[in-house]
Design an enzyme around this catalytic site. Sequence first.
Site, PDB file in Angstrom:
ATOM      1  N   HIS A   1       0.826  -1.209   0.000  1.00 36.12           N
ATOM      2  CA  HIS A   1       0.000   0.000   0.000  1.00 36.12           C
ATOM      3  C   HIS A   1       0.862   1.262   0.000  1.00 36.12           C
ATOM      4  O   HIS A   1       2.004   1.249   0.457  1.00 36.12           O
ATOM      5  CB  HIS A   1      -0.930   0.018   1.223  1.00 36.12           C
ATOM      6  CG  HIS A   1      -0.188   0.091   2.531  1.00 36.12           C
ATOM      7  ND1 HIS A   1       0.322   1.272   3.037  1.00 36.12           N
ATOM      8  CD2 HIS A   1       0.150  -0.876   3.416  1.00 36.12           C
ATOM      9  CE1 HIS A   1       0.923   1.046   4.180  1.00 36.12           C
ATOM     10  NE2 HIS A   1       0.849  -0.264   4.431  1.00 36.12           N
TER      11      HIS A   1
ATOM     12  N   GLU B   1      -2.442  -7.040   7.076  1.00 33.01           N
ATOM     13  CA  GLU B   1      -1.193  -6.850   7.809  1.00 33.01           C
ATOM     14  C   GLU B   1      -1.175  -7.652   9.105  1.00 33.01           C
ATOM     15  O   GLU B   1      -2.209  -8.158   9.561  1.00 33.01           O
ATOM     16  CB  GLU B   1      -0.998  -5.353   8.095  1.00 33.01           C
ATOM     17  CG  GLU B   1       0.304  -4.950   8.789  1.00 33.01           C
ATOM     18  CD  GLU B   1       1.560  -5.387   8.053  1.00 33.01           C
ATOM     19  OE1 GLU B   1       1.752  -6.604   7.875  1.00 33.01           O
ATOM     20  OE2 GLU B   1       2.370  -4.520   7.695  1.00 33.01           O
TER      21      GLU B   1
END
Length: 236
Positions: free
Chosen positions: A24, A119
Amino acid sequence: MDSCGGQPLRLSLPKFKTLYLVRHAQGIHNVELEKKGEIGDAHLSPKLFDAPLSPKGIQQVSEQRKQILESGLLNTVELVITSPLRRAMETAVGIFRGHKDINLSHNFPPILALEICRERMGLYPCDRRESISTRRICFPEIDFTMVESDEDALWREEERENLEEVSARGLRFLKWLWERPEKEIAVVSHGIFLQQTLRALHEKLSVPLEDSVLTRFANCELRSIRIDKSAVTWKQ
């Protein structure tokens, strides 16, 4: 954790997969980390809940999108998988969909959200996601049907997921990808998840990867890897 569903093993699978792995773009939590120089109390701030992209992150997405358009990759990728955390979804939509004024001749790949590629979970509010019912409104381009829980049922308040758990999750994710029919898949995820997944692929399944591929991803960096069927045996 096994939130990928019961995808049946196909009798005729591709002989190789090309994966386009994207971390990201810069989130507001990354800005806090850069200010402090290390993870500390700032990362425990509730203001960082499901952290969005920073202004710099939005610019990184724009620049990466231009590169993908110029390379023709947008017409090559058959499927985009994204973490359901906001910063990853903003990156995925920004790169692979963009604005409404783009050339409509492009064949947009579907974007699918999966919990398994998010994550390292727990402790930090930036890694806790908003409800899917809320995110469906903000991200109509994304298919959330494979996310089982509306609220975040995986995030841990007291402790973070350890790296071995992340590695195991990464291998389950890759096995699920391998059993899909698409040959070229983009994955928009997070630095620790991507790094631990690649290391596990290299160290536990003996897939040869260059040292440069195993290092930490920069924000909005794209790396591609090709996995040959003959080079990997998936362990149950």
